[in-house]
Design a protein around this motif. Structure first.
Motif, short mmCIF file in Angstrom:
data_model
loop_
_atom_site.label_atom_id
_atom_site.label_comp_id
_atom_site.label_asym_id
_atom_site.label_seq_id
_atom_site.Cartn_x
_atom_site.Cartn_y
_atom_site.Cartn_z
N GLY A 1 0.92 -1.11 -0.04
CA GLY A 1 0.10 -0.13 -0.11
C GLY A 1 0.83 1.03 -0.12
O GLY A 1 2.11 1.15 0.17
N SER A 2 0.20 2.61 -0.15
CA SER A 2 1.06 3.81 -0.36
C SER A 2 1.62 3.90 1.05
O SER A 2 2.45 4.91 1.13
CB SER A 2 0.04 4.92 -0.69
N ASN A 3 1.10 3.55 1.98
CA ASN A 3 1.62 3.69 3.36
C ASN A 3 2.63 2.77 3.92
O ASN A 3 3.04 2.59 5.03
CB ASN A 3 0.29 3.74 4.40
N GLY A 4 3.02 1.81 2.95
CA GLY A 4 4.04 0.90 3.07
C GLY A 4 3.54 -0.41 3.81
O GLY A 4 4.39 -1.19 4.34
N ARG A 5 2.25 -0.73 3.73
CA ARG A 5 1.71 -1.68 4.53
C ARG A 5 1.50 -2.80 3.45
O ARG A 5 0.90 -2.70 2.42
CB ARG A 5 0.20 -1.29 5.35
N VAL A 6 2.14 -4.06 3.93
CA VAL A 6 1.57 -5.07 2.95
C VAL A 6 0.33 -5.83 3.06
O VAL A 6 -0.12 -5.94 4.27
CB VAL A 6 2.61 -6.41 3.57
N LYS A 24 11.91 2.97 -10.61
CA LYS A 24 10.90 3.07 -11.70
C LYS A 24 10.11 4.23 -11.34
O LYS A 24 9.60 4.87 -12.48
CB LYS A 24 10.11 1.80 -11.60
N ARG A 25 9.61 4.68 -10.19
CA ARG A 25 8.69 5.74 -9.96
C ARG A 25 9.59 7.11 -10.41
O ARG A 25 9.05 7.84 -10.73
CB ARG A 25 8.22 5.57 -8.97
N ILE A 26 10.78 6.98 -9.85
CA ILE A 26 11.58 8.04 -10.29
C ILE A 26 11.68 8.32 -11.79
O ILE A 26 11.66 9.54 -12.24
CB ILE A 26 13.09 8.16 -9.75
N GLU A 27 11.96 7.22 -12.37
CA GLU A 27 12.35 7.52 -13.88
C GLU A 27 10.92 8.05 -14.75
O GLU A 27 11.01 8.65 -15.55
CB GLU A 27 12.88 6.13 -14.39
N ASN A 32 4.17 11.66 -3.59
CA ASN A 32 3.44 10.36 -4.08
C ASN A 32 4.02 8.91 -3.48
O ASN A 32 3.35 8.14 -4.03
CB ASN A 32 3.39 10.51 -5.71
N GLY A 33 5.08 8.96 -2.99
CA GLY A 33 5.57 7.70 -2.54
C GLY A 33 5.20 7.32 -1.10
O GLY A 33 4.52 8.06 -0.40
N PRO A 34 5.86 6.35 -0.47
CA PRO A 34 5.49 6.04 0.88
C PRO A 34 5.92 6.92 1.77
O PRO A 34 7.38 7.51 1.57
CB PRO A 34 6.31 4.70 1.08
N PRO A 35 5.34 7.58 2.68
CA PRO A 35 5.94 8.64 3.74
C PRO A 35 7.23 8.58 4.10
O PRO A 35 7.95 9.46 4.35
CB PRO A 35 4.69 8.90 4.58
N ALA A 36 7.20 7.14 4.73
CA ALA A 36 8.57 6.77 5.55
C ALA A 36 9.75 6.58 4.53
O ALA A 36 10.90 6.54 5.05
CB ALA A 36 8.19 5.49 6.13
#
Length: 350
Positions: free
Chosen positions: A23-28, A93-96, A166-170
């Motif tokens: 998930g976007s919050n880093g949760r599996v 991939k997200r950066i590119e 737009n990425g995981p906050p952590a």
């Protein structure tokens, strides 16, 4: 895919396939491990996490309804090697992808100059400077040789902010040093694709599907301030002036270079021809100018032949090899800097 999920990643294991959704919050949210001959740890790890585990054709689903779920945090540094690799691959991939939304093939020369100018501050004697992102500081950008790079740095600043937002906050923001390397990589690939498309659609398709992988390492640590000023040749400088500059990079003792028993400079004529001409506003014209020198002319003829082929292996592989040597010059790496803790839910009765 469920709402809020940003990735579904699959990685081959020695005994099967592993799939997870983050998930976007880093949760599996879901993990499925499908193996022909699973070991006990693989099965129990999945079940203990409240996850569905497929063993061969049989699906083992823990009784989620009867158990209260609690959060369990897995430290980023404790992730397995393939989990770390997948996480970093997704990050790159997200950066590119973000870079391709703001950069074009026309930005390739400036991106290469930004890379060279950041690496150029490396002092082989003191092991200071180099690829540390200091070129993006206001002080270095004010220097006459760097002023034309401000527009590109502004674009890259927006890329960094967008990826972070737009990425995981952590997850840590991508360093300036890594941003510069990826910008040069992405725009170079865009320029190569443009050249291949000009030849034929078939040539472009084949090259993209079976072309030469352009891999770079991430994890460079940024400097906390500007590096000392160095004398970098400006655009249109002579091949002799450029070679004198490039030939001194990463050289601690110049007296050991040259002669029948001497060492070769790390950035001798071949890498100079490949990298420096790519940093000029008109790379083809720069190559032609360098080719007035017989030493550089030999390399131009070699790479012209390579670029006339579908896969351009000699040219692209050599470029990538020397690109990475420059991109790593003086760089300090933190292999865990972009990792972050993952939270999974497990039944509190286990």
């Amino acid at each position: 895919m469920k709402a809020g999920l940003i990735a579904s990643q699959k990685t081959n294991l020695s005994k099967g396939a592993y799939s997870r959704q983050i998930g976007s919050n880093g949760r599996v949210s879901r993990v499925v491990c499908s193996v022909a001959d699973p070991d006990r740890r693989q099965v129990l790890t999945g079940i203990a996490g409240g996850m569905a585990v497929s063993v061969g054709t049989q699906l083992i689903v823990p009784d989620m309804a009867e158990a209260k779920l609690v959060d369990k945090v897995i430290k980023g540094s404790a992730l397995s090697a393939f989990q770390k690799r997948d996480l970093l691959a997704d990050f790159q991939k997200r950066i590119e992808k973000e870079m391709k939304s703001v950069l074009t093939a026309a930005d390739a020369p400036a991106a290469m100059r930004l890379l060279i100018h950041d690496a150029a501050t490396f002092d082989a004697k003191t092991k200071t400077g180099g690829m540390n992102g200091s070129i993006a500081t206001a002080e270095e950008l004010k220097r006459p040789v760097n002023r034309d790079l401000n527009a590109l740095v502004d674009k890259l600043r927006k890329v960094r902010e967008a990826v972070k937002a737009n990425g995981p906050p952590a997850q840590a923001m991508v360093s300036w040093a890594d941003t510069i390397v990826l910008a040069a990589k992405v725009t170079t690939e865009l320029s190569w694709n443009k050249e291949k498309a000009a030849r034929s659609e078939k040539s472009q398709t084949l090259a993209q599907q079976f072309g030469n992988p352009f891999e770079v390492k991430l994890g460079r640590v940024d400097s906390t301030g500007p590096d000392p000023d160095v004398n970098i040749p400006g655009p249109g400088s002579s091949s002799a002036e450029v070679q004198a500059f490039m030939g001194a990079l990463n050289v601690k003792d110049p007296s050991q270079l040259g002669g029948p028993l001497g060492k070769k400079a790390p950035f001798w004529e071949r890498p100079t021809f490949l990298l420096w001409t790519a940093s000029e506003d008109d790379p083809a014209a720069a190559e032609a100018a360098f080719a007035q020198d017989p030493t550089f002319d030999a390399w131009k003829q070699k790479y012209d032949k390579s670029r006339a082929t579908t896969f351009r292996q000699d040219y692209e592989i050599d470029f990538i090899t020397f690109f990475n040597k420059l991109a790593d010059l003086g760089a300090v790496f933190d292999k865990n800097v972009y990792l972050y803790d993952l939270t999974i839910q497990v039944p509190d009765r286990l």
